[in-house]
Design an enzyme around this catalytic site. Structure first.
Site, PDB file in Angstrom:
ATOM      1  N   ASP A 170     -55.524   6.549  73.269  1.00 30.10           N
ATOM      2  CA  ASP A 170     -55.326   5.199  72.739  1.00 30.10           C
ATOM      3  C   ASP A 170     -56.633   4.418  72.855  1.00 30.10           C
ATOM      4  O   ASP A 170     -57.289   4.425  73.894  1.00 30.10           O
ATOM      5  CB  ASP A 170     -54.204   4.504  73.532  1.00 30.10           C
ATOM      6  CG  ASP A 170     -53.840   3.162  72.932  1.00 30.10           C
ATOM      7  OD1 ASP A 170     -52.788   3.078  72.269  1.00 30.10           O
ATOM      8  OD2 ASP A 170     -54.605   2.194  73.128  1.00 30.10           O
ATOM      9  N   ASN A 196     -60.337  -5.757  66.396  1.00 22.19           N
ATOM     10  CA  ASN A 196     -59.918  -6.310  65.098  1.00 22.19           C
ATOM     11  C   ASN A 196     -60.172  -7.812  65.023  1.00 22.19           C
ATOM     12  O   ASN A 196     -60.652  -8.316  64.009  1.00 22.19           O
ATOM     13  CB  ASN A 196     -58.421  -6.056  64.879  1.00 22.19           C
ATOM     14  CG  ASN A 196     -58.134  -4.667  64.352  1.00 22.19           C
ATOM     15  OD1 ASN A 196     -58.792  -4.193  63.428  1.00 22.19           O
ATOM     16  ND2 ASN A 196     -57.162  -3.998  64.948  1.00 22.19           N
ATOM     17  N   HIS A 210     -60.266  -6.530  60.412  1.00 14.16           N
ATOM     18  CA  HIS A 210     -59.402  -5.362  60.243  1.00 14.16           C
ATOM     19  C   HIS A 210     -60.078  -4.201  59.503  1.00 14.16           C
ATOM     20  O   HIS A 210     -59.924  -3.046  59.903  1.00 14.16           O
ATOM     21  CB  HIS A 210     -58.105  -5.797  59.536  1.00 14.16           C
ATOM     22  CG  HIS A 210     -56.912  -5.036  59.989  1.00 14.16           C
ATOM     23  ND1 HIS A 210     -56.487  -3.907  59.331  1.00 14.16           N
ATOM     24  CD2 HIS A 210     -56.073  -5.219  61.036  1.00 14.16           C
ATOM     25  CE1 HIS A 210     -55.421  -3.435  59.953  1.00 14.16           C
ATOM     26  NE2 HIS A 210     -55.139  -4.214  60.989  1.00 14.16           N
ATOM     27  N   ASP A 246     -60.408  -0.442  60.836  1.00 13.98           N
ATOM     28  CA  ASP A 246     -60.025   0.788  60.121  1.00 13.98           C
ATOM     29  C   ASP A 246     -61.155   1.815  60.174  1.00 13.98           C
ATOM     30  O   ASP A 246     -60.908   3.008  60.390  1.00 13.98           O
ATOM     31  CB  ASP A 246     -59.693   0.475  58.656  1.00 13.98           C
ATOM     32  CG  ASP A 246     -58.342  -0.213  58.495  1.00 13.98           C
ATOM     33  OD1 ASP A 246     -57.627  -0.355  59.509  1.00 13.98           O
ATOM     34  OD2 ASP A 246     -58.010  -0.607  57.364  1.00 13.98           O
ATOM     35  N   GLU A 291     -53.136   2.778  66.756  1.00 15.64           N
ATOM     36  CA  GLU A 291     -54.447   3.288  67.186  1.00 15.64           C
ATOM     37  C   GLU A 291     -54.248   4.337  68.280  1.00 15.64           C
ATOM     38  O   GLU A 291     -55.041   4.459  69.187  1.00 15.64           O
ATOM     39  CB  GLU A 291     -55.357   2.146  67.673  1.00 15.64           C
ATOM     40  CG  GLU A 291     -54.637   0.893  68.118  1.00 15.64           C
ATOM     41  CD  GLU A 291     -54.111   0.969  69.540  1.00 15.64           C
ATOM     42  OE1 GLU A 291     -52.908   1.270  69.680  1.00 15.64           O
ATOM     43  OE2 GLU A 291     -54.883   0.726  70.479  1.00 15.64           O
TER      44      GLU A 291
HETATM   45  P1  GH3 Z   1     -55.124  -1.495  75.205  1.00 15.96           P
HETATM   46  O1  GH3 Z   1     -56.484  -1.294  75.754  1.00 15.96           O
HETATM   47  O2  GH3 Z   1     -54.130  -1.845  76.244  1.00 15.96           O
HETATM   48  O3  GH3 Z   1     -54.672  -0.320  74.391  1.00 15.96           O
HETATM   49  O4  GH3 Z   1     -55.218  -2.757  74.234  1.00 15.96           O
HETATM   50  P2  GH3 Z   1     -55.128  -2.790  72.671  1.00 15.96           P
HETATM   51  O5  GH3 Z   1     -55.620  -4.100  72.214  1.00 15.96           O
HETATM   52  O6  GH3 Z   1     -55.820  -1.594  72.090  1.00 15.96           O
HETATM   53  O7  GH3 Z   1     -53.584  -2.564  72.443  1.00 15.96           O
HETATM   54  P3  GH3 Z   1     -52.521  -3.404  71.636  1.00 15.96           P
HETATM   55  O8  GH3 Z   1     -51.321  -2.499  71.582  1.00 15.96           O
HETATM   56  O9  GH3 Z   1     -52.372  -4.790  72.205  1.00 15.96           O
HETATM   57  O10 GH3 Z   1     -53.128  -3.566  70.199  1.00 15.96           O
HETATM   58  C1  GH3 Z   1     -53.302  -2.478  69.344  1.00 15.96           C
HETATM   59  C2  GH3 Z   1     -54.109  -2.956  68.184  1.00 15.96           C
HETATM   60  O11 GH3 Z   1     -54.397  -1.895  67.266  1.00 15.96           O
HETATM   61  C3  GH3 Z   1     -53.383  -4.027  67.391  1.00 15.96           C
HETATM   62  C4  GH3 Z   1     -53.296  -3.452  66.018  1.00 15.96           C
HETATM   63  O12 GH3 Z   1     -53.532  -4.431  65.045  1.00 15.96           O
HETATM   64  C5  GH3 Z   1     -54.396  -2.421  65.985  1.00 15.96           C
HETATM   65  N1  GH3 Z   1     -54.146  -1.399  65.007  1.00 15.96           N
HETATM   66  C6  GH3 Z   1     -53.113  -0.515  64.953  1.00 15.96           C
HETATM   67  N2  GH3 Z   1     -53.217   0.249  63.852  1.00 15.96           N
HETATM   68  C7  GH3 Z   1     -54.314  -0.152  63.185  1.00 15.96           C
HETATM   69  C8  GH3 Z   1     -54.950   0.225  61.958  1.00 15.96           C
HETATM   70  O13 GH3 Z   1     -54.508   1.121  61.251  1.00 15.96           O
HETATM   71  N3  GH3 Z   1     -56.089  -0.418  61.607  1.00 15.96           N
HETATM   72  C9  GH3 Z   1     -56.612  -1.403  62.365  1.00 15.96           C
HETATM   73  N4  GH3 Z   1     -57.727  -1.997  61.958  1.00 15.96           N
HETATM   74  N5  GH3 Z   1     -56.029  -1.808  63.507  1.00 15.96           N
HETATM   75  C10 GH3 Z   1     -54.903  -1.196  63.918  1.00 15.96           C
HETATM   76 MG    MG Z   2     -55.009   0.308  72.450  1.00 18.28          MG
END
Ligand code: GH3
Ligand code: MG
Length: 300
Positions: free
Chosen positions: A172, A180, A185, A189, A216
């Site tokens: 992760d 982001n 965003h 990506d 992610e």
């Molecule tokens: P942690 O270190 O605890 O994992 O914190 P985090 O911010 O990575 O975790 P959190 O679950 O709070 O946020 C995940 C983020 O990943 C938010 C979401 O918008 C982003 N994300 C998920 N899928 C995608 C994607 O396909 N593209 C982009 N740009 N962002 C994504």
């Molecule tokens: Mg994360």
């Protein structure tokens, strides 16, 4: 890159084989078989896109050949067109019921044969494309979750049967929400794609799989890999991702994008859900312990 599609012609009559082969050769790679046994052998070995299958052959009739093709997972999906001297409706119905795509009566018309072959090969290409799309994540081009679920189950069964290790890692991205928020965003990506590419390059042994589990979060499946090796691989991957040096000034962890990994290796008596939950629990621990690290379940 546009490799010719492969067509196997199975007919005990040499003239028929010759005529069909001459027709098909300009457009396809043609394989020939002179009886049912040879047809099965060639089909298994070369996995053609389509078989033109005679019904009446001395050793094994075409219906039986088709039954056996369908019974073997390696050949079960091959498209088959019967080309047969048996022209009664019940023969045609039987062929179609067995799963043939089409039934052409002899004597055949060359133009019609070519048109039908082209049509069925186009359907084969379309079906493959749909299968591909159904199994691949659009953003990262890694296997998607559906594909992962299928492969996980199959590899789990195999590991149980053969008593070989099976390791699973969940990866992760750290503080990706901040990434982001800070870079936008589209940049997120791009970063996610770079992480996916790197992860994919790390799991290259037969049976290995890197998939996008969601958001992610990626998952790495490593059959025949014990805990020490899987953990080592995960740590080298984590290090390689650090060295990609994707700037992340908003991260509380490091000035570059980092990942946390949780992993577990299958225990006796454990099912897929328990193995997955164990990897997930260790990912949580990696996050709790400060991120940018691999935490693997201890081996008993
Ligand atoms: P942690 O270190 O605890 O994992 O914190 P985090 O911010 O990575 O975790 P959190 O679950 O709070 O946020 C995940 C983020 O990943 C938010 C979401 O918008 C982003 N994300 C998920 N899928 C995608 C994607 O396909 N593209 C982009 N740009 N962002 C994504
Ligand atoms: Mg994360």
């Amino acid at each position: 890159m546009n490799a010719l599609q492969k067509v196997l012609v199975a007919d005990d009559d040499a003239i028929n084989r010759e005529v069909l082969a001459e027709l098909l050769k300009p457009e396809y790679t043609v394989l020939l078989a002179k009886d049912g046994t040879q047809a099965l052998d060639r089909a298994t070995r070369h996995v053609p896109d389509l078989v033109l299958l005679d019904v009446m052959m001395p050793d094994m009739d075409g219906f039986e050949v088709l039954r056996r093709l369908r019974a073997d997972p390696r050949t079960a999906d091959i498209a088959v067109i019967f080309v047969s001297g048996l022209g009664r409706p019940e023969d045609e119905a039987q062929g179609l019921k067995l799963g043939a795509s089409d039934y052409i009566a002899k004597p055949f018309n060359a133009t019609v044969v070519m048109a039908r072959v082209a049509l069925h090969l186009q359907m084969v290409r379309q079906r493959r494309m749909l299968e591909h799309l159904a199994h691949v994540d659009g953003l990262t081009e890694l296997a998607n979750r559906r594909r992962f679920d299928e492969v996980f189950e199959a590899e789990y069964q195999r590991a149980r049967r053969r008593d070989t290790p099976l390791s699973l890692a969940l990866l992760d991205i750290d503080s990706f929400k901040q990434y982001n928020d800070h870079y936008g965003h589209p940049a997120g990506d791009r970063a996610l794609r770079a992480v996916a590419r790197t992860a994919d390059a790390f799991v290259r042994r037969p049976g290995d799989l890197a998939a996008r589990y969601g958001g992610e979060e990626l998952v790495l499946l490593m059959p025949e890999t014990d805990a020490a090796h899987a953990r080592g691989l995960a740590d080298r991957l984590r290090d390689a991702l650090n060295r990609l040096a994707i700037a992340h000034v908003a991260s509380p962890v490091a000035p570059v994008l980092t990942v946390s990994v949780g992993g577990a290796t299958l225990l006796p008596g454990e099912d897929t859900a328990a193995l997955f939950a164990a990897a997930d629990a260790h990912l949580y621990r990696a996050k709790q312990a400060g991120r940018n690290r691999v935490v693997w379940r201890a081996t008993p």
